[in-house]
Design a protein around this motif. Structure first.
Motif, PDB file in Angstrom:
ATOM      1  N   MET B 317       0.835  -1.196   0.000  1.00 53.27           N
ATOM      2  CA  MET B 317       0.000   0.000   0.000  1.00 53.27           C
ATOM      3  C   MET B 317       0.872   1.250   0.000  1.00 53.27           C
ATOM      4  N   TYR B 318       0.520   2.197  -0.838  1.00 47.71           N
ATOM      5  CA  TYR B 318       1.308   3.419  -1.014  1.00 47.71           C
ATOM      6  C   TYR B 318       0.419   4.652  -0.832  1.00 47.71           C
ATOM      7  N   THR B 319       1.010   5.700  -0.290  1.00 44.08           N
ATOM      8  CA  THR B 319       0.233   6.886   0.084  1.00 44.08           C
ATOM      9  C   THR B 319       1.072   8.147  -0.047  1.00 44.08           C
ATOM     10  N   SER B 320       0.432   9.247  -0.394  1.00 42.74           N
ATOM     11  CA  SER B 320       1.093  10.552  -0.258  1.00 42.74           C
ATOM     12  C   SER B 320       0.103  11.667   0.033  1.00 42.74           C
ATOM     13  N   ALA B 321      -1.039  11.335   0.591  1.00 42.65           N
ATOM     14  CA  ALA B 321      -2.053  12.364   0.826  1.00 42.65           C
ATOM     15  C   ALA B 321      -2.168  12.681   2.315  1.00 42.65           C
ATOM     16  N   PHE B 322      -2.487  13.916   2.599  1.00 42.22           N
ATOM     17  CA  PHE B 322      -2.722  14.358   3.973  1.00 42.22           C
ATOM     18  C   PHE B 322      -4.219  14.499   4.209  1.00 42.22           C
ATOM     19  N   PRO B 323      -4.685  14.151   5.382  1.00 42.52           N
ATOM     20  CA  PRO B 323      -6.095  14.417   5.691  1.00 42.52           C
ATOM     21  C   PRO B 323      -6.276  15.863   6.152  1.00 42.52           C
ATOM     22  N   ALA B 324      -7.386  16.440   5.768  1.00 41.86           N
ATOM     23  CA  ALA B 324      -7.664  17.842   6.100  1.00 41.86           C
ATOM     24  C   ALA B 324      -7.808  18.026   7.610  1.00 41.86           C
ATOM     25  N   VAL B 325      -7.240  19.118   8.102  1.00 41.60           N
ATOM     26  CA  VAL B 325      -7.377  19.501   9.511  1.00 41.60           C
ATOM     27  C   VAL B 325      -7.800  20.964   9.560  1.00 41.60           C
ATOM     28  N   ASN B 326      -7.986  21.446  10.747  1.00 39.53           N
ATOM     29  CA  ASN B 326      -8.342  22.855  10.921  1.00 39.53           C
ATOM     30  C   ASN B 326      -7.440  23.756  10.074  1.00 39.53           C
ATOM     31  N   HIS B 327      -8.054  24.689   9.376  1.00 37.36           N
ATOM     32  CA  HIS B 327      -7.365  25.492   8.368  1.00 37.36           C
ATOM     33  C   HIS B 327      -6.173  26.273   8.939  1.00 37.36           C
ATOM     34  N   ALA B 328      -6.378  26.916  10.078  1.00 34.10           N
ATOM     35  CA  ALA B 328      -5.305  27.743  10.655  1.00 34.10           C
ATOM     36  C   ALA B 328      -4.135  26.857  11.096  1.00 34.10           C
ATOM     37  N   ASP B 329      -4.443  25.732  11.721  1.00 32.59           N
ATOM     38  CA  ASP B 329      -3.394  24.797  12.123  1.00 32.59           C
ATOM     39  C   ASP B 329      -2.603  24.327  10.910  1.00 32.59           C
ATOM     40  N   TRP B 330      -3.347  23.980   9.864  1.00 30.67           N
ATOM     41  CA  TRP B 330      -2.689  23.493   8.662  1.00 30.67           C
ATOM     42  C   TRP B 330      -1.731  24.540   8.088  1.00 30.67           C
ATOM     43  N   ASN B 331      -2.214  25.759   8.022  1.00 28.88           N
ATOM     44  CA  ASN B 331      -1.381  26.802   7.431  1.00 28.88           C
ATOM     45  C   ASN B 331      -0.079  26.978   8.202  1.00 28.88           C
ATOM     46  N   LYS B 332      -0.163  26.826   9.532  1.00 23.97           N
ATOM     47  CA  LYS B 332       1.048  26.908  10.346  1.00 23.97           C
ATOM     48  C   LYS B 332       2.021  25.792   9.929  1.00 23.97           C
TER      49      LYS B 332
END
Lengths: 361, 361, 361
Positions: B317-332
């Motif tokens: 199994m191979y992966t390169s995607a991130f799951p979405a999190v709170n927008h401000a946290d993500w931007n940090k």
């Protein structure tokens, strides 16, 4: 536009509300931006940064909010329709002018269309060239089916539905009043469901995927708009549900048994896997991917290209996408990301060393 | 469903295998979940967590695995069809009930269809309204072409193919037996190939892209299913190959000269660039992107929204995607990712300092 | 291919330029790779790694660059067409052989097509089965409309346009000379524009989305090619513009009021939101997402699956995608990414500690 499509400001406020400041009998026959409008055109102010243009515009009238009108230095001698939402008002009036300018279409079934004798088509409907309507379908008042639309058995289209060319509606699906579907969209194709029936592993594996019949339908509520080449799959057992006033852009995929809550908007190229439940008033950005069997609360916003793999049960904005940067810089960062655990390990080693050093006498 | 579509349990096991525990002559006429089924319906147990419902169900019979049957406390007085794969069995039986409930369609060519005199259509085929079949095409037994399907010159459709409305098959492509293609899919459009023929740089650049003729075709093996509005391009020189029992969801793009190995499934919105070779029994998640000219081994799984830029030669199994999190946290986090090399530099500086300190007397 | 489609090398150089080394009267009737070509076939060398095959090929002639010809050890007795760009030359010659092998199509309107009396169709055009052409449309010389194409009111198709089956062109759009559009593509559907007209919050929210009429069109310049099931939306007020020789792959979405600069190529599954301005000679990779209202300079390259959220005003290559790696490894890295600020904090703490320690006597 021709003068016979001119309307007085008072006719507009009678129809759409709002108050008139200035000459209620002034006639307008079209819309234009503030800086280009002439005396027979209506302009609108929806963005503070164009406030100064209200002073200089030649527009016959301006749609404006009460708060913005107070900021206009010299409103005298100008005409305004005062409304809390000039942008929405503009959109409604624009539609009026388009309708006035559009020659009426003769209702009836085009000579090249095929309507099964056991289908029921309202006399006011417009059935275009090469349309096909199968048995048991019911087509409401003033429905417009453009060239090549295909309506399956037992489909129900409520009043004022407009399907653009080559839209396909599979058997048994239902579309509410005023639903608009753009060209090439497919409503009600089979959901993607197969039961694995294999034995053995690796080279020795035999068997096949067994198709799971998809016997639900797609049920679309009033005032939904669906973009070109978008696909919405029928349910496996129960129905796929699109609630009222949902707006879906082009090339969106919605899997079987999803429910999309009312007023939610979904931008182009988004994909929503099966059995997912999206709340009301959500905003799904372009190219967002949402996994199957998850739930999004009302008022969730997912920004473009993000991926949702778990339920998001609180309103708010969610993200997982990176903006593109210089390719070489990115590759450097990407290589470090793949080895972040090693970086973390080095920090831990340093922390241990630091503790020891601090303990030194 | 009407009682004339009722079937005895023994008729089912004669057709699909499995053993009966209970009354072999019991008649069922449909399927339902364990908690909703009545005495004339067949339910199935495919998930341990519903085991307790087997005790309380009113279903006329239950599809169950031998291992699960042993866990049922009081099987007496109940009817079971015992099979190693109740879910696949359910899928097969569901299709039987659908077929029983579907009125037979008259074979023949609809009066509005166009079939070129030099095409060959089996007498048992059903050619729907506004279909067009060009010269040299060969349409097999019991093929069903729905409204507006377009079949190019020399296309070959094997027996029992079903093409839903507005499917396009370009000239020279071949579809195997029982292939299903959903509405709006396009098989055999030109691959995306252009030779650059430019001279000069920047503003001074002149020339053009020269189209590379695409003279291969698309060859699709038996039992493949293809989703709505999916596109599979014809090969440039050789053919694009889809092997047997591949299942492809909606809005998938498969580039020219790809080969998709047998039994592989590809979820919606995935895109596979040209000349890529996907193994057998792979699972490609939704919105996955796979670069051109790469190879995936058999049994590779790529999770949703991941990107494959190099060959993956080992199963797994191979992966390169991130799951979405709170927008401000993500931007940090995203800002730090763009500067990870600086973070690494700081760690290096610390490590050097730490070494010096440790060397201190 | 039949010998009546054979051409001498000198006929080719008269038509496409280049110099002949060897027998100018040698006849070829098709193309093949160096290692497979026979004496009546033309091969080409576009990649240094196949240079040795030039020595051993049985090809009747080889397309080669002047620089590569100098590297051939024994060119004697062989035939060459010497051209700076053998690959582009190959593409042009391939088209010649295809045209020679393709039986001419009778111009005219198919008996099942519908052409509105107020449309204008050139006598040399080929209007296929079940095509519909609405009032005011103008169809140029030698235009080819395949089965089921739908042309809206007032559409203008310049000479030599070829629309494959089920292409939809909405009212008022314009396509330049030699434009090719593949099956199922939709040109000119409404842009995705709605004015919010809501009051209240949360459960108490009422109102609706008001559709913003889309009164611009799509204007496509000469020599553009558009892939299958791609969608290009009409402008809201002004037009959506696709400049000359742009090449767009399958399943691409281009929003309203975009401008795509000349010679730019856009790979499959890319999505470009509204009002974005892409420069000339750009290369947009597969599944790239580009936000609305941004500008890309000329010669920008965006690699596959990257996301562009801000303007890219300098030429160069931009990236934001990760390549897939082992799933478990990725998940480890992904968890750290989500907590990168904590990692940074730990480094800061270490730095402070290190400073103190270094200050220690």
């Amino acid at each position: 536009m021709a003068s016979n499509s001119a309307i007085t400001l008072s006719e507009l406020t009678q129809r759409f509300g709002g108050d008139i400041a200035g000459d209620a009998g002034h006639r307008v026959n079209g819309l234009a931006p503030l800086d280009k409008a002439g005396p027979e055109q209506l302009a609108f102010l929806a963005n503070q940064k164009y406030l100064s243009q209200v002073e200089s515009t030649r527009a016959g009238a301006v749609l404006i909010s009460p708060a913005d009108l107070e900021k206009v230095a010299s409103p005298e001698g100008r005409n305004f329709i005062v409304t809390p939402n000039p942008y929405a008002y503009f959109a409604r009036v624009a539609q009026v002018f388009i309708d006035l300018a559009t020659p009426p279409v003769e209702p009836g079934v085009h000579s090249t269309a095929f309507v099964h004798p056991a289908a029921k088509v309202a006399a006011s409907a417009v059935i275009g060239p090469h349309v096909s309507v199968e048995a048991g379908a019911v087509i409401g008042e003033r429905v417009k089916l453009d060239a090549g639309v295909s309506i399956g058995q037992g489909v129900r289209l409520a009043d004022d539905v407009h399907l653009y060319p080559h839209v396909t509606v599979y058997h048994g699906c239902k579309l509410g009043a005023r639903v608009i579907v753009h060209a090439g969209a497919v409503i009600g194709a089979d959901g993607f469901g197969f039961a694995p029936d294999f034995v053995g592993d690796g080279e020795a594996r035999t068997g096949s995927w067994v198709k799971i019949p998809q016997v639900g339908a797609v049920v679309i509520a009033n005032d939904v708009e669906i973009g070109a080449n978008t696909t919405i799959d029928r349910g496996a057992m129960a129905d796929t549900i699109i609630e009222e006033c949902v707006k879906i852009d082009n090339l969106v995929q919605i899997g079987h048994n999803c429910r999309i809550g009312a007023y939610t908007v979904i931008a182009g190229c988004a994909g929503i896997a099966g059995s997912t439940n999206i709340g009301r008033h959500c905003m799904i950005g372009g190219a967002v991917g949402i996994a199957g069997h998850v739930t999004l609360a009302d008022y969730v916003i997912v920004t473009a290209q993000s991926g949702v793999s778990k339920s998001l049960l609180k309103p708010g904005m969610y993200t997982s996408a990176f903006p593109a940067v210089n390719h070489a810089d990115w590759n450097k960062s990407a290589a470090i990301v793949r080895n972040l655990d090693k970086l973390r390990e080095r920090i831990k080693t340093l922390e241990t060393a630091a503790e020891k050093l601090q303990d030194k006498p």
